[in-house]
Design an enzyme around this catalytic site. Structure first.
Site, mmCIF file in Angstrom:
data_model
loop_
_atom_site.group_PDB
_atom_site.id
_atom_site.type_symbol
_atom_site.label_atom_id
_atom_site.label_comp_id
_atom_site.label_asym_id
_atom_site.label_seq_id
_atom_site.Cartn_x
_atom_site.Cartn_y
_atom_site.Cartn_z
ATOM 1 N N GLU A 9 0.899 -1.197 -0.051
ATOM 2 C CA GLU A 9 0.268 0.039 -0.084
ATOM 3 C C GLU A 9 0.886 1.403 0.074
ATOM 4 O O GLU A 9 0.543 2.280 -0.840
ATOM 5 C CB GLU A 9 -1.056 0.143 1.043
ATOM 6 C CG GLU A 9 -1.821 1.174 1.129
ATOM 7 C CD GLU A 9 -3.138 1.004 1.897
ATOM 8 O OE1 GLU A 9 -3.835 2.116 2.174
ATOM 9 O OE2 GLU A 9 -3.431 -0.163 2.396
ATOM 10 N N ASP B 134 1.870 0.420 -9.916
ATOM 11 C CA ASP B 134 0.794 0.842 -11.005
ATOM 12 C C ASP B 134 1.696 1.956 -11.789
ATOM 13 O O ASP B 134 1.206 3.321 -11.527
ATOM 14 C CB ASP B 134 -0.395 1.237 -10.576
ATOM 15 C CG ASP B 134 -1.461 1.490 -11.670
ATOM 16 O OD1 ASP B 134 -1.278 0.941 -12.736
ATOM 17 O OD2 ASP B 134 -2.536 2.229 -11.068
ATOM 18 N N HIS C 53 -5.641 -10.029 4.824
ATOM 19 C CA HIS C 53 -4.494 -10.200 5.235
ATOM 20 C C HIS C 53 -3.785 -9.832 3.849
ATOM 21 O O HIS C 53 -3.150 -10.898 3.241
ATOM 22 C CB HIS C 53 -3.829 -11.388 6.008
ATOM 23 C CG HIS C 53 -4.444 -11.588 7.135
ATOM 24 N ND1 HIS C 53 -4.650 -10.504 8.361
ATOM 25 C CD2 HIS C 53 -5.108 -12.399 7.945
ATOM 26 C CE1 HIS C 53 -5.103 -11.091 9.547
ATOM 27 N NE2 HIS C 53 -5.622 -12.221 9.098
ATOM 28 N N CYS D 295 -0.495 -8.991 3.316
ATOM 29 C CA CYS D 295 0.672 -9.544 3.302
ATOM 30 C C CYS D 295 0.746 -10.990 3.064
ATOM 31 O O CYS D 295 1.851 -11.446 2.386
ATOM 32 C CB CYS D 295 1.209 -9.525 4.886
ATOM 33 S SG CYS D 295 1.179 -7.744 5.758
#
Length: 875
Positions: A573, A630, A841, A843
């Site tokens: 993120e 991105d 999650h 991760c």
């Protein structure tokens, strides 16, 4: 020599090895012909004799193998029957030149009256020309017995010395050579003199191939030095024509196969121990001639003949490999594809015929390793023969990347932080003076060199170890990255990055013990969501200035005020938010093209070079920490990162409107100067919309563009747009990128388009593949009602909703390298039916899904979760 020819100094290198093998060779030949022809005694009791009543006939390849077994076991050997003596080559002691007659035999019958004379004619023939092959073929056709031709092929194609001399090119003599020949001719009789003078004025055969008597062999040593980098003495077109005529006959084809089985070990020995190529570069003819056989990829060659020959070819010295690559680069795409298919067929056949695993590594299979090394020659031939651009290279950064302050300690600990030799480069690439990135378009697509069955059985952790250790005894397929797919190479890069992270962690721990400082094994970034650029880039700038080695540590991101623990998901993120901010057009660091949806460096940006350096660091960190960004750059950015400058062709991707205009200028058939009135001065627009003039040449305003100089104008225009106008920005960006990746095998393993895939992931979202690879936990399985409802719901989503789902579950809306099938997602049960939203999650790519009572409720809850999800908390 058996033919009685006088040896030249060049030939003496073969004598020793041939004499050593003569006795064994003689016996093996006798066993072979005993199996294929028999001894002639119809009442023979030897079970290993073709004349024995109970003997089972076998094909020529099987007979060759059986002959070797009989020799090893010292089996019984028949004496020739009186009816057989003088009429068969099965027993070399009855033929003065029989030591090379290890070939397939024909079942055809021959007139006994003609047989001795026919064999006598070709018994002394120790090399072949196209004309001689056709002559023998015609004689065999008349008698319908091809055994003489089969024996000649067996003898010539099983001998390296004979092949080296065969199918030589016709050569034009110099004036000096013609005078020398004429002087010699004066000693001959009148008839010979007329013949010599007639041939001296035209093309003459190379001395080594002049006559079967061997006359002129000593002259060949003078030709060796005259061969150019690509020039060879063998007539390749003649070899191809001969193969086309002969391979249609099954019995003759078997002779080629058997000869290759016998030839390969001898050639390997010559190259390994006798350095024959250095003595005579014409030795390369052996490999050129054999590789023109269009049947090499057929099943009968794959078991023994081709693996042995590949092993021999892999022993060629580097200059020979380079010359072979240059030669093959002149072949067309069809010939290159044939060579690729030959080696690929062998690799695939061997892989699927064996059970390779961690205990039985494919790296230890000599046939696969040798074929891969041979495939490398074809790969570079494919690059050399393609559309090359070797001139437009980026200049290396003069300012070195600062060394770590921990260097002294590392030296004490025996660690090497910096690769003093620079990035790894393939020796063959260096010898040829090219790089894969120089090739705009190869003869055949690079994808045809990838072998998927090999990738499936390759133990990448072991292969990576061999790659790093660089020992002669262990082969790594990472040294031949063209054969690996992007997924496998990405795994190798992952191991490299992780090991480097662990190394930094260990060094930091030892350093803290010595210095008594606080242990800091991670690259820690603590940021505020609303000030992410300020916090992150300032921190990274400090690290880059003080101790850039810390950039090699594992990234650990913490959002201020949030409880998320970074096991990978928080970093994902973080990168996404940083990229969104950096590429915001309002900041002005990059320009955005609405038509291409791509970003480009803003030449008028007010940001300093440090900001672009930090963006490069972020891109490098994303690769280093296995995160997908991105990012939307044109391909020329990745080419420039690999050391290539942008050219006119790159404008098609980055500036399509400008590219089209310049292309029309190049193709314009009228008078450019009068009709278009363009000069070598161009106009650009700054941030405020004001025009800025730039001279492509000194005094460009006064230099008109004409039909004669328009190519120069186009080249200079592209040079300005892609290189000069953004030179400061891109150099800073590239520098930041290399701060993280300078010790990585990234440039060695990946092509520019693969680096884009590595950074940006795949845009193709195959949710069917994701469903097939998803695992379940907590009581769920693929047959549960809610799981079936879940996948029906997800498959019904539009593209944007699917991207949101991926973002929610994995932390990125892109598929990893290899597609969604490579994404290991887990769906776990999170309690019974309730109004709770699904959670994840990121991760670990885990989706926690309550067991909702209806499909409608599942859809509503899931859509709300993926649409409004933001931030991290502790569950």
């Amino acid at each position: 020599m058996l033919s009685g020819r006088i040896r030249s100094p060049r030939q003496s290198i073969f004598r020793t090895s041939l004499m050593k093998r003569a006795a064994a060779k003689h016996l093996i030949e006798r066993y072979y012909h005993q199996l294929t022809e028999g001894c002639g005694n119809e009442a023979c009791t030897n079970e290993a004799c073709g004349s024995s009543p109970g003997f089972r006939r076998m094909d020529n390849n099987a007979a060759a193998i059986k002959a070797l077994e009989l020799y090893k076991n010292n089996a019984k050997l028949c004496d020739p029957h009186p009816s057989k003596k003088g009429a068969s080559s099965a027993f070399p002691e009855n033929s003065a030149k029989g030591a090379h007659n290890f070939s397939a035999c024909s079942n055809g019958k021959m007139n006994h009256k003609d047989l001795p004379s026919t064999r006598e004619d070709f018994r002394d023939l120790n090399y072949l020309t196209e004309e001689k092959v056709y002559e023998i073929l015609a004689l065999c056709g008349e008698t319908e017995d091809y055994s003489p031709l089969i024996r000649v092929i067996g003898r010539v194609f099983s001998s390296a010395e004979s092949l080296v001399q065969s199918f030589r090119k016709a050569k034009q003599h110099t004036k000096e050579e013609l005078k020398s020949l004429q002087a010699k001719d004066e000693d001959k009789d009148e008839d010979e003199k007329e013949t010599a003078s007639g041939s001296a004025s035209a093309m003459e055969v190379d001395p080594d191939a002049a006559a079967s008597s061997g006359e002129g062999a000593s002259h060949d040593s003078n030709n060796v030095q005259k061969l150019g980098p690509v020039e060879v003495s063998v007539d390749i077109e003649a070899v191809r024509r001969v193969y086309d005529r002969l391979l249609s006959n099954e019995k003759i084809e078997a002779a080629f196969l058997n000869a290759l089985v016998y030839l390969s070990p001898n050639v390997e020995c010559d190259l390994t121990y006798h350095n024959v190529y250095a003595a005579d570069p014409n030795y390369l003819n052996v490999f050129i001639i054999v590789m023109e056989n269009n049947n090499l990829h057929s099943p009968e060659y794959l078991e023994i003949a081709l693996p042995q020959f590949c092993k021999a070819m892999s022993k060629l010295p580097l200059p020979a490999l380079a010359k072979l690559a240059r030669l093959w680069s002149q072949y067309g795409a069809d010939q290159i594809r044939r060579l690729v298919e030959t080696f690929q067929q062998l690799i695939t056949y061997t892989v699927i015929s064996n059970e390779f695993n961690s205990d039985n590594l494919v790296n230890e299979d000599d046939g696969v390793v040798a074929a891969t090394k041979c495939l490398k020659i074809v790969y570079y031939a494919n690059v050399l023969g393609g559309d090359l651009d070797t001139d437009h290279n980026e200049e290396e950064d003069d300012e070195p990347i600062p060394e770590s302050s921990e260097l002294t300690l590392q030296e004490l600990l025996g660690e090497e932080r910096r690769n003093k030799k620079g990035p790894r480069v393939d020796p063959l690439e260096t010898e040829l003076g090219i790089r894969t990135s120089d090739c705009r378009k190869p003869l055949i697509p690079f994808e045809e060199f990838i072998n998927e069955p090999l990738n499936d059985v390759l133990e990448m952790d072991k292969d990576y170890t061999f790659f790093k250790v660089e020992t002669e005894s262990k082969f790594s397929f990472m040294t031949c990255p063209f054969i690996l797919n992007a997924v496998t190479k990405n795994l190798g890069l992952y191991y490299d990055n992780r090991i480097r992270m662990y190394s930094e962690r260990r060094i930091t721990a030892l350093y803290s013990l010595v210095q008594g400082q606080q242990l800091n094994p991670y690259l820690r970034l603590k940021v505020r969501r609303d000030h992410i650029i300020d916090d992150a880039l300032v921190r990274l700038e400090m690290i880059a200035m003080e101790n850039p080695a810390d950039l090699k540590k594992q990234l650990y991101v913490e959002f201020e005020g949030e409880q998320g623990v970074d096991e990978g998901g928080v970093s994902k993120e973080f990168f996404q938010l940083v990229v969104e901010e950096i590429f915001n057009p309002d900041i002005g660091m990059f320009t955005y093209d609405e038509s291409t949806k791509l970003f480009w460096f803003n030449p008028s940006s007010f940001e300093n070079e440090g900001q672009f350096t930090l963006i490069g660091i972020v891109l490098g960190l994303a690769i280093y920490n296995n995160c997908i960004l991105d990012v939307h750059f044109p391909m020329v950015v990745y080419r420039k990162l690999m050391g290539k400058k942008g050219t006119f062709r790159d404008l098609a991707d980055s500036h399509p409107v400008l590219y089209q205009s310049l292309k029309e200028l190049l193709e314009y058939e009228g008078n450019v100067e009068e009709d278009m009135m363009i000069t070598f001065q161009i106009s650009q627009t700054d941030l405020f919309g004001n025009p800025v003039m730039y001279d492509l040449r000194e005094g460009g305003e006064k230099i008109p563009v004409t039909n004669d100089n328009r190519k120069e104008f186009v080249a200079l225009y592209a040079e300005y747009m892609l290189n000069k106008s953004v030179e400061k920005q891109f150099k800073a960006f590239k520098r930041g990128f290399h701060m993280v990746t300078n010790e990585s095998p990234l440039k060695y393993l990946f092509r520019p388009e693969e680096i884009e895939l590595l950074i940006c992931g795949s845009r193709n979202l195959d949710f069917q593949a994701l469903e097939e690879t998803t695992e379940y936990d907590g009581g769920y399985n693929r047959d549960c009602r809610i799981i079936k409802d879940f996948w029906e719901t997800v498959h019904s989503f539009g593209q944007e909703q699917k991207r949101l789902f991926l973002q929610f579950t994995t932390g990125t809306d892109r598929a990893p390298v290899g597609g969604l099938g490579k994404l290991k997602m887990i769906i776990a049960k999170n309690g019974p039916d309730s109004d709770r939203l699904p959670t994840s999650h990121t991760c670990f790519n885990v989706l926690l899904l309550p067991e909702y009572s209806t499909k409608e409720k599942l859809r509503e809850r899931l859509l709300k979760a993926i649409t409004y999800a933001k931030g991290f908390g502790m569950l």
